[in-house]
Structures are given as C-alpha cells and as structure tokens.
Scaffold this active site. Structure first.
Site, PDB file in Angstrom:
ATOM      1  N   HIS A  50       0.813  -1.206   0.000  1.00 27.04           N
ATOM      2  CA  HIS A  50       0.000   0.000   0.000  1.00 27.04           C
ATOM      3  C   HIS A  50       0.854   1.267   0.000  1.00 27.04           C
ATOM      4  O   HIS A  50       0.532   2.240  -0.655  1.00 27.04           O
ATOM      5  CB  HIS A  50      -0.897  -0.041   1.236  1.00 27.04           C
ATOM      6  CG  HIS A  50      -2.031   0.919   1.205  1.00 27.04           C
ATOM      7  ND1 HIS A  50      -3.155   0.704   0.449  1.00 27.04           N
ATOM      8  CD2 HIS A  50      -2.213   2.100   1.828  1.00 27.04           C
ATOM      9  CE1 HIS A  50      -3.991   1.706   0.608  1.00 27.04           C
ATOM     10  NE2 HIS A  50      -3.450   2.575   1.443  1.00 27.04           N
ATOM     11  N   HIS A  96     -10.605   2.789  -1.124  1.00 25.41           N
ATOM     12  CA  HIS A  96     -10.783   2.477   0.300  1.00 25.41           C
ATOM     13  C   HIS A  96     -11.573   1.180   0.393  1.00 25.41           C
ATOM     14  O   HIS A  96     -12.596   1.099   1.067  1.00 25.41           O
ATOM     15  CB  HIS A  96     -11.463   3.626   1.045  1.00 25.41           C
ATOM     16  CG  HIS A  96     -10.786   3.936   2.340  1.00 25.41           C
ATOM     17  ND1 HIS A  96     -11.445   4.286   3.480  1.00 25.41           N
ATOM     18  CD2 HIS A  96      -9.482   3.935   2.672  1.00 25.41           C
ATOM     19  CE1 HIS A  96     -10.578   4.486   4.461  1.00 25.41           C
ATOM     20  NE2 HIS A  96      -9.381   4.281   3.997  1.00 25.41           N
TER      21      HIS A  96
END
Lengths: 744, 80
Positions: A50, A96
């Site tokens: 990430h 998200h």
C-alpha cells in the site's frame, strides 16, 4: 512490550507484520542491527504494498506523466494540471476497498475524508467528489447491506463537509461478492503559483502536528490493505477508523487560511500508516532528518505506546513544517479553528529519523533505508491458463430474442438501472457550481469567476479486463475520455485507481501489466498525462480474485461553459445520428450475461485511431454549437443508449429509429462496440455534418428522428420495438431503488 | 417482559458526537466535564417467550440489527 527491545523474530511475528524473511534480512543489513518493536512496525507499514508500491512500481513507471499542462505529476499527495489564467486543478482517485468491506459506512466515509485531505493539502479547495463503486451480485446476502452502508457513508461525510458529490458509477458483479471496491475521486481548484508540497526542508524548522487527537484507530491499516481476506479478517475489525467530517471541515478551512501566509514550508496529510508515512516521506523528499518527540503528540487515550502512536490511522490529521520562529503564528491559527496543534519536533541535518518517547529513543533509522530501501520486486507474470477458454464464444447457441423485452430486462439490470436513489442521497449541488448533475456521461462544473467549466468522468468495465486485460485498460481510459468529450470538454489529465487481486499470483500480475500497458498506450496516443493515482492489490477472498478493475478518472476542460452538452434528447424534430460504426461484438457484454449468464468471448476491440477521430469530431461539433445532445454507447449498447437519451431529460422525448443492417440484430442493438456516440442536431445542419464526417474519415449514419412519447425501432423495414418511454422509464428508475429499500 | 438495551461505542473508537457535546458543555461553563460518550438506549416489550429464549433472541436482535458490532458493543437486562 518494551518499545526498545528487539523482538524475537518468528515466522508468526513476521507474518503479522506482512514481512518476508528476505525483507527482514534486508532491514538488518540496511541498519546494521536488529530493529526494535517500533522500528519493525514502521518497516512493516512503509514496505507494505500500500505504501511502497513494490509490485506495481516498475509497471507504473511506463505511464506517460508529462505534458505542457502538468504542474505536478505522480509522487505527491495529488496531481496538478494547469487550466490557464493562473489557475490549476488538483485531483486524484484513491481506493478504500478493504475498510469499506469491514465497515461500509465508516470505510466509505473515511475514504472520502482521505481523498479530500489529499486535495487540500496541496493548497486547493475541493469542489467536487465522484466515486466508482463495485458490489457483488444483488442476490448475495451481503450486497444490500454493503451498498446502503457505502452510499450512506459517502453521503454522510461529503454532505457534512459541504463538497458536492457530482457523479460516479456503480457496477454489480459476482466477482465482487467477497471484495467490494470503493474508489473515491476529488478535484480542487488552486492558484497555479500557490501549490504546497510534502517537503520537510530547512534545518531547524519546527514540525507541527495539526488536527484530531491520535487514538488507537486503524493500527496497521496499511498492512491490512496489503493482505488477502480470510475467515479471520473479522477479528481484525477493531482497527476500523471513524470519520468526523466536522473536524475535517475545520482542518480544511484552517489549512486554506494558513496557506495564505508565508510561513508554510511543507505539508502532508496523515493517511495510510499515519504519522510514520507523512514524517518519513516529507523528510525523504527534502533529503534531511527529523527529530520527533512522541510525548508532544495530542492523544485521545491514555497509555498509548510509541508503536501505536506511530502506526495509528486516526483521521483528520496533518503534518506541517513551518519556518523557524513562526511557530506561534501557526499554532494560533490552527487552534483558532479548534484543532489540536503542537510542535512535535524539528528538521535536522543528516538523514536520520530519531524519535523519542518518555525520555527514551524509541526509533533511530536512516530515512532513505525506510522509504526507498524496500526490496525491488519483479513479480513473475503468466498469461491466465483459462483465458483462451474464456475468450471462446459460440454465438450460434444464442437465439435472437425479442428486442423490446430484452431492452426492458437490460434496463432493470442493476448495473444499467438508473442510480437516482444513490445520488439523491448526495448533496450534488452545494457550492452552486454544478452544471450537469449526476446521471449524464460526465459531471460538469463551472470554474467560478471564469467562462470555463470542467467535466469529470470515472469509468471501468472490468468484464472486458477479465477477458482481455490490455483491452480492458485501454477501453476504460478511452471511454472515460469519450464521456468527457460528450460533455463538450477536452481531456487534460488522468488519474487511475488500479484494483487487482494478489500480485504474488503470476496470472494476476499479468493482468496488471497488460491493463497498465493498455492504459498507457491510449494516454500516449492521445497525449494525456497520468498525474496521480493509487494501486489496490490483494482484492481476493479465499483465492477468488476480483476481475481486473483499472478505474480511470478523466478531467476535461471546457473553455466556454455555455457550450457544454448533455445526453438527453432536447427538441421534437431533431435528427439522430450515430458517430462510429456498430460491429458484431457481443463478448463480455451485459446482454450476453443477461441471456446466457456467461462472461465470455473477446471484449470489443478498440481502434485507437478511429476512437481519436470520433472524439475529435464530436468535440468539434459541440464546440461549434451543432449538437443538442451527445451520449456514448456503453453497457447495453445502442438500444440502451437511445433509451437513456429518451428517458433522462426533465421532459421525456421519444424517437423513431430506422436502421438497415446485415449484423445479427442482437449485436446491432445490444453489442458494446466502442467508439460510438449518439448525437442529435437540427435537420438544417444535416448536410454539413455528413460532409464533415466524411472529410474527417469517421463513419456517421443518420438513424432517426426525435419526437413523440414512444421509442420505436425499425430494422430492415420491420418494426422490432414500440414502447412508451414512460413505461421504459418506470422499469429503469425503479429496479435498483426497490432492491435497496427492501427489508430483510 | 421488558428488554432494556444499551448500545455504546467500543473502547477506543472515535465518538464525534460525544466530542461535540463535550465541547458544548465546556463552552456553557461546565468545566468539570472531562469526557463524554454517547450511545443509545432501547426498550423492547416482549411477549410469549421464556426468559431464556428472550435472552438469546435479544442477543440475536442486537447482533443483526440494533448494534453495529464492528464498532459498538451492547449490554441488556430483562425485566419481568
């Protein structure tokens, strides 16, 4: 645990931190000793997929990122593109996904909060939000709960902070049953010479923490986002962060007010990996070190450890570096807005991050080793073994159905159905700049104080990518551009959100590589820069990966806002034309899924040269005021596009369509051939438009006339459909709303 | 039978509502208030179930609808 103790390294511990043995060895080599607890946590977060983009970076490097309008390309909080007259737009799309699957309302809400901070961190006032959502099949027991939760979360956060949610898209497919996607886009306006970057420069300058207090929220969110889901994921639940849009509003106004002053050196929001990533990245960009004292960090709970403070993902927080001697002004400004603000450290010579807590040094690491020291990963790629099988499609088995019935079924499928019940929950008009409301090809917003407007579209059809990842990436970007063009805008910049499965699987990595190549080829061909983006991998549950979903956001510029265009039919008697040419392309279509329950065949091809000419011609016609409407053919093909043109105006208008064709009728009406735009214009212009299309070497066919209250299709002399527009509209507008509002 | 249910945020979960009320109380001069947390209180009138059944059914109601167990915890008691 003692923060300064070196933990005993077991496989379980490394697993918990998502680090491999090799990566651990690398840490020891880089720092010349074993890391302590806090340091291990920091490496775990910073080297996660990430934060480090370790699998994706080599491929992302191939994308075109430069152009005469580009002020800031990828690598900062968001990209910046010049729109002339000293103004610029700042935009980015971000995922998200994992948090939204665990807690849909808060996950989506904090997704909105995060992307807004990325925009105003750069000094821009956010003026628009869009989102691209993917849910599982509507028959899946969790889908309704997730859909309603995500939509409420987006509405809750966006409406409270007062930024309009102006558009987006929603698809439903079985492949998202265990991994929904929530991709959120925001765009802001800024003066081109007042852009702020995340840079901790100037030895001696103070580092200031601003915003909400730090709690134990989302500890290790970045590592969680880089792991596959399994049955135990439920136990990771307490890491969910809760958003507070009212605090974010204060943070937004405080930032923009302070940015009018001259004392800000650098600023970055605390997103994934919180204080860790913002501090390390800011120091790295400046090539300097930082000394931070955790005791000064405002905390919401007692007894938080250094490990927790460094890795907390509490929302609504920023890190500022300001000029030495100006701390008091800065603190006064921030505290005036009721925010917690404290000096937590200083910029120092050298390249080390030194962090103390309770009088002890709990972290002492070389900045570069943490930010850039991660192992470069070259993931193997392999063409999926079942691809050839998936691309096989035997059309002879598909009987040609009744056109009217099929159109009605398609209009009721959740992916095509009207999304009114979704965007009616969003405040899409706050700030009064929205020219084209949700539901058209692209959202259009006025640029206040100018004649200009901006058009924005987000798009991706992941079925195409599943059947051919290269074409999927290419079409996603070409279609997003086409949507923006249909609004009368010239595409000026791209942001991407690349959602894929587990990159350690060579077949997934192959999809990724191909999709990025497709996206890059189109953007290079059109000379449109990719200025920002985000990668979300590991979208898999128990080995079931999502289809490759490279969501593309395109921003377009309209020089004369009066000349923007919408999709609905406007005037009785207008002629209807089709730019582009229909081919026999049924593979991967919504129609095929409907009649055969299969996702098979080859997706539609994209002829880049033709697509470019089609877009150029359509844009030219809109800019010269020839077109009353323009709408691109997408899911459901020509028939659905025509029905949408008829239904989506305030006043519904029918049409009579007359076609001659040797194609299979179902391919003609419902095939998803690219590079096609349905336009309407005054009959007086017809001869000129036909001549211009011929000159531009673009296929253009007159296919009918606007009028009445029925939609009538005629093919080769036979009437094949005759339906009241109102009846079609009832089906189109009610199906998804009824589904979402059902209880139980 | 009456079920009295309290639903509150789990420890450590941000409570924006509590924060806002805390702020307002301090502004009104109630400086002694150090922390506010807000939850909800529900009363359910039950009929035709034994206490044992009610216990497990109310738990199911909380798990499935009344509480968001991702961020909230609940406790309840039953009054005959």
């Amino acid at each position: 645990m003692d923060p300064t103790a070196c933990p005993e390294i077991t496989d379980a511990l490394l697993d918990e931190h998502n680090l491999s043995r090799e990566e651990y060895q690398r840490i020891v080599e880089l720092i010349g000793r074993a890391p302590n607890w806090v340091e291990l946590g920091v490496f775990s977060a910073m080297w996660s997929e990430h934060c480090s983009y370790k699998s994706s970076k080599p491929h992302l490097m191939t994308l075109p990122t430069q152009g005469p309008r580009v002020i800031q390309g990828p690598g900062e909080n968001a990209g910046v593109v010049d729109i002339g007259d000293g103004q610029a737009v700042v935009f980015k799309i971000e995922s998200h996904n994992h948090p939204s699957f665990i807690e849909p309302y808060q996950g989506a809400a904090t997704g909105v909060g995060g992307i807004l901070r990325d925009i105003f961190t750069m000094g821009a006032r956010p003026i628009a939000l869009l989102n691209s959502l993917r849910f599982g099949e509507i028959t899946h027991p969790k889908t309704r709960y997730l859909l309603n939760g995500v939509v409420s979360g987006i509405a809750g956060y966006g409406n409270c902070i007062g930024v309009p949610t102006v558009g987006g898209e929603i698809y439903f497919d079985e492949c998202y049953n265990g991994n929904i996607l929530v991709n959120v886009f925001s765009l802001g306006l800024v003066k081109a010479d007042r852009i702020f970057l995340g840079n901790a420069s100037g030895v001696g300058n103070p580092v200031i923490y601003v915003g909400s207090k730090t709690g134990r929220d989302g500890i290790h969110g970045a590592s969680m986002a880089s792991a596959e889901f399994d049955d135990k994921t439920e136990e990771k639940r307490p890491t969910v962060q809760v958003g507070d849009p009212f605090t974010e509003k204060l943070l937004l106004e405080a930032c923009l007010e302070s940015m009018k002053e001259d004392w800000i050196v650098g600023v970055q929001d605390m997103g994934a990996a919180g204080l860790t990533s913002s501090a390390f990245e800011m120091a790295d960009r400046a090539g300097l070190g930082l000394e931070l004292n955790i005791d000064q960090v405002p905390m919401r709970e007692d007894g938080m450890s250094a490990y927790e403070v460094m890795l907390s993902e509490s929302q609504e927080r920023m890190l500022f570096v300001v000029q030495a001697g100006r701390e008091d002004e800065a603190l006064t400004t921030f505290r005036k807005w009721d925010l917690s603000a404290e000096v937590i450290g200083r910029v120092v010579e050298g390249d080390r991050m030194v962090i103390s807590h309770g009088g002890r040094t709990v972290l002492d690491l070389p900045v570069k080793a943490v930010v850039e020291g991660g192992l470069a990963v070259t993931r193997p790629t392999k063409r999926p073994a079942n691809l050839d099988d998936n691309q096989k499609l035997d059309l002879t088995k598909i009987e040609i159905p009744d056109t009217g019935k099929t159109l009605k079924h398609l209009l009721a499928t959740p992916t095509i159905a009207h999304k009114g019940f979704v965007w009616e929950q969003y405040d899409h008009m706050v700030r009064l700049n929205t020219l084209v409301l949700p539901g058209s090809d692209a959202a259009v917003l006025r640029v206040p104080g100018t004649q200009k407007a901006l058009a924005i579209s987000v798009d991706c059809n992941s079925r195409y990518g599943y059947l051919d990842a290269y074409t999927g990436g290419q079409i996603a970007s070409a279609e997003a551009c086409r949507n923006v063009v249909c609004s009368g805008a010239e595409p000026i910049g791209v942001s991407n959100c690349l959602n894929f499965g587990n990159p350690e699987n060579p077949e997934i990595m192959w999809q990724f590589e191909q999709a990025v190549r497709g996206l890059g080829d189109w953007c290079r061909f059109m000379d449109i820069p990719v200025v920002s983006g985000n990668v979300s991998l590991y979208n898999e549950t128990k080995g079931e990966a999502i289809f490759p979903t490279p969501t593309i956001a395109v921003v377009g510029l309209i020089e004369n806002a009066d000349r923007h265009c919408t999709q609905n039919f406007k005037r009785e008697g207008d002629r209807i034309g089709l730019i582009g040419q229909s081919l026999e392309e049924i593979g991967g279509s919504e129609y095929l899924k409907l009649v055969s329950s299969e996702i098979k065949g080859k997706p539609p091809r994209l002829d880049q040269a033709l697509e470019k000419n089609v877009q150029a011609l359509c844009l030219d016609w809109i800019q010269n005021g020839h077109l009353a409407s323009a709408h691109d053919c997408a899911e459901g093909g020509l028939a659905v596009a025509l029905a949408e043109c008829a239904m989506s105006g305030e006043e519904m208008l029918g049409a009579k369509i007359i076609l001659q064709s040797t194609l299979r009728p179902d391919a003609l009406w419902f095939g998803e051939t690219q590079s096609r735009i349905v336009v309407t214009y005054s009959p007086d212009d017809e001869a000129q438009l036909i001549a211009e299309a011929k000159k531009a070497n673009v296929p253009f066919e007159v296919i009918g006339t606007v009028g009445g209250n029925r939609l009538q299709f005629q093919l080769n002399g036979d009437s094949v459909m005759d339906e009241a527009v109102v009846a079609l509209n009832r089906i189109w507008t009610s199906s998804l709303e009824e589904y979402a509002n059902r209880v139980g | 039978m009456l079920a009295k249910i309290h639903v509150t945020l789990k420890n450590g979960v941000l409570d924006p509502q509590g924060k806002a009320v805390h702020h307002a109380l301090n502004d009104l001069g109630f400086a002694e208030v150090q922390e506010v947390s807000i939850g909800k209180y529900l009363e359910l009138q039950l009929d035709g179930v034994s206490e044992e059944e009610a216990e497990s059914r109310v738990r199911a109601m909380c798990d499935r609808l009344l509480a968001n167990t991702v961020i909230e915890s609940y406790r309840f008691n039953l009054e005959l």
